[in-house]
Scaffold this active site. Structure first.
Site, PDB file in Angstrom:
ATOM      1  N   HIS A 121      19.912  -1.134  11.876  1.00 28.74           N
ATOM      2  CA  HIS A 121      20.962  -1.367  10.878  1.00 28.74           C
ATOM      3  C   HIS A 121      22.058  -2.194  11.558  1.00 28.74           C
ATOM      4  CE1 HIS A 121      24.404  -0.242   8.309  1.00 28.74           C
ATOM      5  NE2 HIS A 121      23.538   0.202   7.415  1.00 28.74           N
ATOM      6  N   ASP A 198      20.450   6.544  16.843  1.00 30.70           N
ATOM      7  CA  ASP A 198      21.036   6.465  15.509  1.00 30.70           C
ATOM      8  C   ASP A 198      20.212   7.401  14.612  1.00 30.70           C
ATOM      9  OD1 ASP A 198      21.704   5.887  12.921  1.00 30.70           O
ATOM     10  OD2 ASP A 198      21.457   3.726  13.068  1.00 30.70           O
ATOM     11  N   GLN A 201      19.406   8.375   9.436  1.00 32.93           N
ATOM     12  CA  GLN A 201      18.343   8.677   8.466  1.00 32.93           C
ATOM     13  C   GLN A 201      17.509   9.886   8.875  1.00 32.93           C
ATOM     14  OE1 GLN A 201      18.277   7.282   5.621  1.00 32.93           O
ATOM     15  NE2 GLN A 201      19.591   5.523   5.997  1.00 32.93           N
ATOM     16  N   LYS A 224      25.000  11.080   4.094  1.00 33.64           N
ATOM     17  CA  LYS A 224      23.561  10.884   3.886  1.00 33.64           C
ATOM     18  C   LYS A 224      22.810  12.215   3.910  1.00 33.64           C
ATOM     19  CE  LYS A 224      23.400   6.258   5.924  1.00 33.64           C
ATOM     20  NZ  LYS A 224      23.341   5.375   4.753  1.00 33.64           N
ATOM     21  N   CYS A 364      21.479  -3.928   4.875  1.00 37.58           N
ATOM     22  CA  CYS A 364      22.261  -4.063   6.127  1.00 37.58           C
ATOM     23  C   CYS A 364      21.334  -4.245   7.322  1.00 37.58           C
ATOM     24  CB  CYS A 364      23.172  -2.860   6.353  1.00 37.58           C
ATOM     25  SG  CYS A 364      24.488  -2.740   5.165  1.00 37.58           S
TER      26      CYS A 364
END
Lengths: 408, 78
Positions: A121, A198, A201, A224, A364
């Site tokens: 991202h 990261d 998600q 999220k 993104c």
């Protein structure tokens, strides 16, 4: 026991109609809907017990300070970290920027290297472009293997003793691929590089154990995973965080301030300058409790069932192409796809007319779109599912896609 | 009419009522019709694409903002 109908009752927005059709919300990778517990917590605080936190002598301040720090404890337990290793930020983006500014700018020099992947991202690309340009170090990309995952073999070839930072996504926000982060972390450490994961998600989808993973930093966002916007998490190993300088300067992040010097506060407050996003941090803890009550293992299992069903149904389509792995065991329920003739926004618009919310465009991830040759054609449609979605919704979704196939 | 720039090099022009898709499509004489049904017409010219929806929305791909503003002026007068 995973009772999706019972879960759905907790999300008031799911009763909404869009274009006179029942809302089907398939844009969860962008942001999830909020359960009553989160919404009510925010209301309850502002109505009954709001005040600024830390160092207040009055009851309201002390009550809310305890709740705020308890929220941190809940998040720490959720990822199996220590209390002082959890820093509240605005979001994943700010967490990565904090690491880039406070760790990378101070510790990297022109002979060093940073490794990221082509599937990142922008929030995990731009801070590293900035660091690379600022200190003159090399920024290296690892590409994908045939399963749309980060190519670990290529990573092994590219990492070397000059690599100081490896920053990669656990689950791709475009492809849904689940990367082999355990192996990447192990290889990185063998090369004495620090690793940033990261987890924007992955934290909503799977059980995260930072101790087991052994990542140096792990970052994710509240919004999220059923929590409010404006609150994110930076997990960092205590010894690394202690060596780092603060990112922002101001109230609450100091023990003492003199005319020309200051002594920083202990962890985690050293990194939380100014009045934090108190209410949303506490509401985020409600979201975490909501997920834990269902059980992350149960959520993962259910999402895996939806993934399998979605992929099975996708194979019925003729004019749509999936961009990502067809192996349901190897991916999260984030599905990117393209149409033979229609652009991503056109598909998204046609779905919206039927009450279905999906995302379209580049997500993104311009470099990934360019790598996959999807940039010029306007990117992909992305349907991303979460725990309140059902097989019936997926079935309706494919009925509409088939209708689009027939009309276009 | 409301113009929005959207991700993926596209613009959305939304009307507050249904539109006559044939009439709008006729404004783009040098474009080729690639899809036509009762709900929409899709036009293209090289890399530029336009999808006109009867419910009141037009999607433009690979247009510059200035070009969109020029088109807006023409559509306003239809």
């Amino acid at each position: 026991m995973f009772d999706v109908e019972k879960i759905r009752e907790e999300f008031p927005v799911l009763k909404r109609k869009i274009n006179n059709k029942k809302l089907i919300y398939f844009d969860n990778a962008a942001s999830t809907q909020k359960p009553k517990a989160v919404i009510e917590k925010i209301k309850e605080i502002y109505e009954n017990c709001y005040a600024n936190i830390h160092r207040g002598i009055h009851t309201l301040s002390q009550e809310l300070s305890d709740e705020y720090e308890n929220a941190r404890k809940i998040v720490a337990n959720f990822v199996n970290s220590n209390f002082e290793e959890i820093i509240f930020t605005r979001n994943t983006t700010e967490s990565i920027n904090l690491i880039a500014y406070s760790y990378a700018l101070k510790n990297l020099n022109k002979n060093d290297e940073i490794i990221i992947s082509v599937m990142e991202h922008h929030s995990n690309i731009l801070p590293w472009q900035f660091v690379s340009k600022k200190v003159g170090c090399k920024l290296t990309y690892v590409s994908l293997n045939k399963d749309y995952k980060i190519n670990v073999e290529e990573f092994k070839e590219k990492i070397n003793r000059n690599t100081k930072v490896v920053s990669i996504t656990h689950i791709s926000n475009v492809l849904g691929s689940i990367n082999d982060i355990e192996e990447i972390i192990k290889i990185s450490h063998e090369n004495e590089a620090i690793v940033i994961i990261d987890a924007a998600q992955s934290a909503p989808h799977t059980k995260i154990d930072v101790k087991k993973l052994d990542a140096d930093f792990l970052v994710f966002s509240s919004h999220k995973m059923l929590g409010p916007t404006g609150i994110g998490i930076l997990y960092g190993k205590k010894d690394i965080l202690e060596e780092m300088e603060p990112f922002l300067f101001g109230g609450d992040m100091i023990k003492d301030v003199d005319f020309y010097s200051a002594i920083w506060n202990d962890l985690p407050w050293k990194f939380e300058a100014g009045t934090p996003n108190i209410v949303d941090a506490i509401a985020f803890a409600e979201a975490v409790k909501f997920l834990e009550n269902i059980g992350m293992e149960n959520i993962e299992k259910y999402l895996n069932e939806l993934t399998k069903y979605f992929l099975d149904r996708f194979s019925e389509l003729r004019k749509f192409k999936l961009v990502g792995s067809r192996n349901y065991k190897n991916r999260a329920p984030i599905f990117s796809f393209i149409h033979d003739y229609l652009k991503s926004h056109e598909i998204a618009k046609l779905l919206d007319l039927e009450g279905i919310a999906v995302r379209s465009g580049y997500h993104c991830a311009h470099p990934l779109m360019k790598y996959l040759n999807l940039f010029e054609s306007g990117g992909t449609v992305r349907a991303s599912l979460y725990l309140y979605n059902t097989k019936e919704e997926i079935s309706y979704f494919f009925d509409i896609l088939k209708k689009i196939e027939n009309n276009y | 009419m409301k113009l929005r720039e959207i991700c993926g090099g596209a613009f959305s022009l939304k009307f507050d009522k249904e539109i006559e898709i044939e009439k709008i499509a006729n404004l783009f004489k040098d474009y080729k019709i690639v899809i036509k049904n009762e709900d929409s017409i899709k036009l293209s010219k090289k890399e530029k694409e336009i999808l006109i929806f009867k419910y009141g929305e037009i999607l433009f791909y690979n247009f510059k903002k200035d070009e969109i503003f020029e088109i807006l002026e023409i559509i306003k007068n239809v």
